[in-house]
Design an enzyme around this catalytic site. Structure first.
Site, PDB file in Angstrom:
ATOM      1  N   CYS A 140       3.269  -0.197   4.327  1.00  0.00           N
ATOM      2  CA  CYS A 140       3.183  -0.505   2.893  1.00  0.00           C
ATOM      3  C   CYS A 140       2.102   0.338   2.224  1.00  0.00           C
ATOM      4  O   CYS A 140       0.913   0.120   2.452  1.00  0.00           O
ATOM      5  CB  CYS A 140       2.900  -2.003   2.743  1.00  0.00           C
TER       6      CYS A 140
ATOM      7  N   CYS B  97      -0.412  -1.534   0.151  1.00  0.00           N
ATOM      8  CA  CYS B  97      -1.341  -2.252   1.039  1.00  0.00           C
ATOM      9  C   CYS B  97      -2.471  -1.333   1.482  1.00  0.00           C
ATOM     10  O   CYS B  97      -3.637  -1.726   1.491  1.00  0.00           O
ATOM     11  CB  CYS B  97      -0.610  -2.783   2.276  1.00  0.00           C
TER      12      CYS B  97
END
Length: 119
Positions: free
Chosen positions: A37, A40
């Site tokens: 991600c 993230c």
């Protein structure tokens, strides 16, 4: 178990969730993330900075979505990054998405205020 540095971000798992979150002396911010991600990865240094700024006030932990699917399911996480705030052993707030530090701090402060935890 070795002590951790105040303001550091530790991993949380199904095995240590009770100790690190439910039985924590301070409120806890959980960051759900995944290595694949990109948002993230972008927000992780921001979360680490937030942890340092709130050291002694809030514990910050992170859970890898892929390694801890049970924790993610338990918290209805279906997109990352996701955040859940615990106070007194119960969830008191949550949100999803990367944001600048001042916005994450506002979300955290609002969740704690709504739960009756003064800053």
């Amino acid at each position: 178990m070795p002590a951790h540095a105040p303001g550091s971000v530790r991993s949380v798992t199904e095995q240590n969730f009770t100790e690190r979150v439910l039985q924590a002396e301070r409120p806890v911010l959980i960051q759900f993330w995944a290595a694949w991600c990109r948002p993230c990865r972008l927000v992780t240094p921001i979360v680490e900075s937030l942890a340092a700024d709130r050291a002694g006030e809030v514990d910050v932990v992170r859970a890898d979505l892929d390694d801890q699917p049970g924790l993610a399911a338990r918290h209805d996480v279906n997109a990352v990054p996701a955040f859940v705030v615990y106070a007194g052993g119960r969830p008191v707030g949550s949100w999803t998405g990367a944001a600048p530090q001042h916005v994450l701090d506002q979300y955290l402060t609002a969740a704690l205020r709504d739960a009756g935890v003064d800053r």
